[in-house]
Design a protein around this motif. Structure first.
Motif, short mmCIF file in Angstrom:
data_model
loop_
_atom_site.label_atom_id
_atom_site.label_comp_id
_atom_site.label_asym_id
_atom_site.label_seq_id
_atom_site.Cartn_x
_atom_site.Cartn_y
_atom_site.Cartn_z
N VAL A 48 0.86 -1.18 0.00
CA VAL A 48 0.00 0.00 0.00
C VAL A 48 0.90 1.23 0.00
O VAL A 48 1.72 1.41 0.90
CB VAL A 48 -0.93 0.02 1.23
CG1 VAL A 48 -1.74 1.31 1.28
CG2 VAL A 48 -1.84 -1.20 1.24
N THR A 93 2.27 -5.16 3.55
CA THR A 93 1.31 -5.85 4.42
C THR A 93 1.65 -7.33 4.62
O THR A 93 1.17 -7.95 5.57
CB THR A 93 -0.13 -5.73 3.89
OG1 THR A 93 -0.22 -6.33 2.59
CG2 THR A 93 -0.56 -4.28 3.82
N ASP A 104 -4.66 5.60 3.46
CA ASP A 104 -3.70 4.50 3.46
C ASP A 104 -4.11 3.43 4.48
O ASP A 104 -3.94 2.24 4.25
CB ASP A 104 -2.29 5.00 3.78
CG ASP A 104 -1.86 6.14 2.87
OD1 ASP A 104 -2.51 6.40 1.84
OD2 ASP A 104 -0.86 6.79 3.21
N GLY A 154 -6.59 1.05 2.94
CA GLY A 154 -5.94 0.06 2.07
C GLY A 154 -5.24 -1.03 2.86
O GLY A 154 -5.35 -2.22 2.54
N VAL A 155 -4.53 -0.64 3.91
CA VAL A 155 -3.82 -1.62 4.75
C VAL A 155 -4.83 -2.54 5.43
O VAL A 155 -4.69 -3.77 5.41
CB VAL A 155 -2.92 -0.91 5.79
CG1 VAL A 155 -2.41 -1.90 6.82
CG2 VAL A 155 -1.75 -0.22 5.09
N HIS A 169 -6.27 -5.17 3.03
CA HIS A 169 -5.36 -6.28 2.75
C HIS A 169 -5.23 -7.21 3.95
O HIS A 169 -5.21 -8.44 3.80
CB HIS A 169 -3.97 -5.75 2.34
CG HIS A 169 -3.95 -5.24 0.94
ND1 HIS A 169 -4.03 -6.05 -0.16
CD2 HIS A 169 -3.87 -3.98 0.47
CE1 HIS A 169 -4.00 -5.32 -1.25
NE2 HIS A 169 -3.90 -4.06 -0.89
#
Length: 115
Positions: free
Chosen positions: A59, A77, A98, A101-102, A105
């Motif tokens: 990410v 990740t 961000d 996104g992390v 995942h």
């Protein structure tokens, strides 16, 4: 020892899986609360240079000023570690986009074991 929160960017001696060396590098805290209070530990994800070969699940970090990072970077990740909180130094925080996104995942990886 300072209290850390999820999404803090910290510098820690990050362990490598392929060699017995630990190098001080940036990481993002993904779990702190109970494990820090009870055991003095943090769960962290490695942050690496965006210039490195990309991995599935990386990410991109969108705001260097907020994070305290010196160069374009990604949260890796796939590289999670447990570190001692006393070895960490806070340098910034991960921007909200961000974080999303992390978290996405991580939830995919964690959900794989429940099927």
């Amino acid at each position: 020892m300072p209290d850390f929160e999820a999404w803090d960017i910290i510098k820690v001696p990050f362990p490598y899986t392929d060699r017995p060396v630990r190098e001080r590098r940036p990481a993002v805290v993904v779990a702190a609360n109970g494990i820090q209070q009870e055991h003095g530990l943090l769960w962290v994800l490695m942050i690496t240079s965006a210039a490195n070969c990309g991995w599935s699940g990386d990410v991109a970090v969108s705001d260097l000023k907020q994070t305290g990072l010196p160069a374009e970077s990604v949260v890796r990740t796939a590289k999670i570690a447990t570190i001692e909180a006393k070895e960490a130094e806070r340098i910034g925080s991960l921007p909200v986009p961000d974080r999303i996104g992390v978290a996405r995942h991580l939830s995919v990886e964690l959900a794989c074991g429940t099927n």
